[in-house]
Structures are given as C-alpha cells and as structure tokens.
Enzyme design. Structure first.
Site, PDB file in Angstrom:
ATOM      1  N   SER A   1       3.349  -4.864  -5.054  1.00  0.00           N
ATOM      2  CA  SER A   1       3.040  -4.965  -5.801  1.00  0.00           C
ATOM      3  C   SER A   1       2.092  -3.589  -6.713  1.00  0.00           C
ATOM      4  O   SER A   1       1.768  -2.678  -6.314  1.00  0.00           O
ATOM      5  CB  SER A   1       1.171  -5.355  -5.101  1.00  0.00           C
ATOM      6  OG  SER A   1       0.060  -5.859  -5.209  1.00  0.00           O
ATOM      7  N   ALA A   2       2.201  -3.728  -7.930  1.00  0.00           N
ATOM      8  CA  ALA A   2       2.734  -2.811  -9.423  1.00  0.00           C
ATOM      9  C   ALA A   2       0.634  -2.974  -9.479  1.00  0.00           C
ATOM     10  O   ALA A   2       0.514  -1.417  -9.184  1.00  0.00           O
ATOM     11  CB  ALA A   2       3.058  -3.581 -10.110  1.00  0.00           C
ATOM     12  N   HIS A   3       0.015  -3.519  -9.213  1.00  0.00           N
ATOM     13  CA  HIS A   3      -1.041  -2.768  -9.038  1.00  0.00           C
ATOM     14  C   HIS A   3      -1.558  -1.792  -8.145  1.00  0.00           C
ATOM     15  O   HIS A   3      -2.988  -1.108  -8.488  1.00  0.00           O
ATOM     16  CB  HIS A   3      -1.965  -3.986  -9.670  1.00  0.00           C
ATOM     17  CG  HIS A   3      -2.785  -5.104  -8.418  1.00  0.00           C
ATOM     18  ND1 HIS A   3      -2.460  -5.739  -8.434  1.00  0.00           N
ATOM     19  CD2 HIS A   3      -3.123  -4.741  -7.300  1.00  0.00           C
ATOM     20  CE1 HIS A   3      -3.097  -6.702  -7.197  1.00  0.00           C
ATOM     21  NE2 HIS A   3      -3.541  -5.784  -6.289  1.00  0.00           N
TER      22      HIS A   3
ATOM     23  N   THR B   1       8.046 -18.821 -15.327  1.00  0.00           N
ATOM     24  CA  THR B   1       8.424 -17.938 -16.309  1.00  0.00           C
ATOM     25  C   THR B   1       8.202 -16.365 -16.271  1.00  0.00           C
ATOM     26  O   THR B   1       6.863 -16.500 -15.820  1.00  0.00           O
ATOM     27  CB  THR B   1       7.703 -18.311 -17.554  1.00  0.00           C
ATOM     28  OG1 THR B   1       8.273 -19.435 -17.651  1.00  0.00           O
ATOM     29  CG2 THR B   1       8.582 -17.130 -18.802  1.00  0.00           C
TER      30      THR B   1
ATOM     31  N   CYS C   1      -9.599  -8.614  -0.369  1.00  0.00           N
ATOM     32  CA  CYS C   1      -9.110 -10.317  -0.195  1.00  0.00           C
ATOM     33  C   CYS C   1     -10.047 -11.133   0.923  1.00  0.00           C
ATOM     34  O   CYS C   1     -10.641 -11.915   0.465  1.00  0.00           O
ATOM     35  CB  CYS C   1      -7.778 -10.318  -0.257  1.00  0.00           C
ATOM     36  SG  CYS C   1      -6.491 -10.150  -1.286  1.00  0.00           S
TER      37      CYS C   1
ATOM     38  N   GLN D   1       1.033  -1.417  -0.083  1.00  0.00           N
ATOM     39  CA  GLN D   1       0.178   0.384  -0.391  1.00  0.00           C
ATOM     40  C   GLN D   1       0.895   1.391  -0.090  1.00  0.00           C
ATOM     41  O   GLN D   1       0.219   2.283   0.258  1.00  0.00           O
ATOM     42  CB  GLN D   1      -0.768  -0.029   0.687  1.00  0.00           C
ATOM     43  CG  GLN D   1      -2.187  -1.123   1.307  1.00  0.00           C
ATOM     44  CD  GLN D   1      -2.920  -0.934   0.202  1.00  0.00           C
ATOM     45  OE1 GLN D   1      -3.160  -0.116  -0.614  1.00  0.00           O
ATOM     46  NE2 GLN D   1      -3.684  -2.448  -0.129  1.00  0.00           N
TER      47      GLN D   1
END
Length: 348
Positions: A177-179, A212, A297, A161
């Site tokens: 976290s990218a989003h 990957t 979540c 956050q």
C-alpha cells in the site's frame, strides 16, 4: 501532530513531483493511440521501478490499495482452503469471511505447530501480516514460508506495514500500500511470483484487474519507494519513548512490546494505568496529537480489538490501549511532545 502513521504517512515530495509529471500524460494506458502508448510506457516504467525498489523478481499488479489487493489474491488465487492468522487486518478477514482462522500465541506470533497441521490439505493459501498494524509485531515469515512451501501451498504476505521500511519476506504473493510509506492514497499493488497463481479477474493489468490504471499515482508510488531509506527512521528520533516504557513498567500500565515475539520500533501499543483508549484518543486530539485505538479501518467501531483478543490480552488492558506509529518525517520533538502528554494522562 500526526502520530497515526500506520494508517497513512504524509506524501513525500518526490512522490508529489512524480505525480505532477504523470498528470501531463493524461491518457488511458490501455488505449492504442499515441497518447495512450506514451501513458503505457510511463506506467510500465513505474512498474519496473517498483519491482527494483522492492527487489521483487515476479509480477506487479497495480490496485487501488491494499484492500483491493487482498480481495484479488484471496478471491482469485489458484488454491484450495484459505487460512488466515487470527490477527490479520480487517481487510483480509472481510475478503475471506469463511476462511479458517489460525491462532497466535500470547506473544502475537503465529502458532507454527497448528499451522503445520492446518496446511496438510490440497494447496492451501495462507495469509499472514508481516508487521501487525496494531501491535507492531513482526511475524517470522521465513519459517512460515518454509512450512507452507513444504506442504505445497501458497503464502500471501500482507506487507502494507513493512514495504518501504523492511525487506520483503519470502512469499508467493505480497500486498503493498503506497500511502503507508509516503506514496499517494489510492494506489497499491499485489505482487505475484507468477501470473499462473491467479485466475484472471478483469480487462486491465494484463487481464488480472478491472479499471483504468492510475498512472500519476503509480508514478508517485514508485518515487516514494525509491526515496525510502534504511533505516526507515533514525533510532535517535524514538529515544524519548524510553520514558514511557519505564513508567509503564512501574505504574501499572502496559507496554505491549514487552510481550511481543519480535516488535518493530515504528508501531507502539501502550496502555495507561487508568484511562480508556477512547478517552486517550480524545485527550490527545485536544492536545493536537493524532493517535488511534486499533487499526484505522476499525477504530471508529469502539469494539475490543480482535488482535488483542487473539493474543489473550486482558480485556481491561485492551480497553486502555492506544497505538502510536511513526513515519519517515516524524521528528524527535514530536515524539517528546507525545511522551509529555502521555505521562500527564497516565498520572490523571
């Protein structure tokens, strides 16, 4: 109108452009052929850009998001007992279900006296969320890091956050976290001061992660971080919230930032005088506004928030609490509309 940015923010245009470039390098970065080497070079470039944007001098392990980063750290750190604050995100709690939970004070801050006693064991790993995803409370990780370091332990900071919004706190490992800052969904990272702190967990990412690597998403993540500004959001955008704050204090509602040790402006937890949180979420949705009750979540479970329980928030207040969070693209007009609807519901 989307005001649940603590869950995910819209993709920044810079991130979209970087991902499109990444799709042109459609090869496995671990393959030894020429196309694979091109992809590897682009991946390592994205890794260095992430490090520079976050001012991180250690290592970066790309993951599928914060949950995988948490599982990697808590499952493979070369440490003894796992200690978690009682207000951690569900992803942290589920990654170490047998870990000892450390209490917080009613203002949401970790109880440092209890922490000082708890870390007196062989090389503990302590996990603490930098900015709480439900209340917006800002933990004093500088003080926490000092206590953990003095005891010879490791500090894992959940920065999902805060990364891209605030400077990284002092820590041994950090979750990103990218989003949460306008990057793509499905990419995150575990930042580690030194690989020696982790047991290898797979064949990719220098042997510390299975699967990957997602080159387009890694490129988008780097671009989103580079596009982040300071301050993350102009204070002018959030000024209309003052009307809600004043009404809460006068009408029997609760503005939870009033009780927090160090609130951030980007996440606000607010309780109406009468209406349940679940009813508010539905009423806001009918008005075209997306808010949440608790973290994304766990909000679908309709359970009382474990965060608010740990802070000893009265059950009837916790039941009437919603979370509104604001992202890089939030406008003042959107905040004004949110305030208008909230005040209507508060008077219902």
């Amino acid at each position: 109108m989307y005001l649940d940015h603590a869950a995910t923010t819209p993709l920044r245009p810079e991130a979209r452009a970087a991902m499109e470039e990444g799709f042109d390098l459609w090869a496995n970065p671990s393959s030894p052929h020429a196309e694979g080497r091109k992809a590897r070079a682009a991946l390592e470039d994205a890794r260095e850009r992430v490090k520079q944007a976050l001012a991180w001098k250690g290592e970066v392990i790309f993951t599928s998001g914060a949950s995988e980063a948490a599982a990697l750290a808590l499952g493979h750190a070369k440490a003894g007992a796992r200690l978690l604050s009682a207000v951690e995100h569900d992803a942290i709690l589920k990654a170490a279900p047998d870990a000892e939970r450390l209490p917080v004070r009613p203002d949401g801050a970790l109880d440092l006296e209890i922490l000082t006693e708890a870390v007196q064991r062989e090389r503990p790993l302590v996990a603490v969320q930098h900015i709480n995803s439900e209340t917006g409370n800002h933990q004093d990780l500088a003080a926490i890091s000092g206590i953990v370091q003095q005891a010879g332990g490791l500090l894992l900071a959940d920065c999902a956050q805060s990364a891209g919004k605030l400077a990284l706190p002092p820590c041994d490992m950090a979750i990103v976290s990218a989003h949460k800052f306008g990057g793509p969904i499905g990419i995150g990272a575990l930042l580690v001061k030194d690989f020696a702190m982790l047991e290898p967990a797979g064949g990719q990412e220098r042997g510390y992660r299975r699967g990957t690597e997602n080159l387009p998403a890694a490129a988008g993540m780097a671009a989103a971080l580079e596009a982040a500004h300071s301050p993350y959001l102009d204070p002018f955008v959030l000024d209309p919230l003052d009307a809600i704050v004043a009404h809460c204090r006068e009408s029997g509602g609760k503005f939870l930032s009033d009780r927090l040790s160090d609130p951030t402006p980007y996440i606000r937890a607010i309780a109406t005088p009468k209406m349940s949180g679940s009813a508010q979420v539905m009423r806001f949705d009918m008005a075209g506004i997306s808010v949440s009750q608790g973290s994304a979540c766990s909000s679908g479970t309709m359970k009382t928030s474990h965060v608010l329980q740990a802070m000893q928030v009265e059950p009837e207040v916790a039941d009437r609490t919603i979370r509104a969070s604001f992202g890089w693209n939030t406008t003042r007009e959107e905040v004004e509309r949110f305030c208008e609807v909230w005040l209507e519901l508060a008077k219902a």
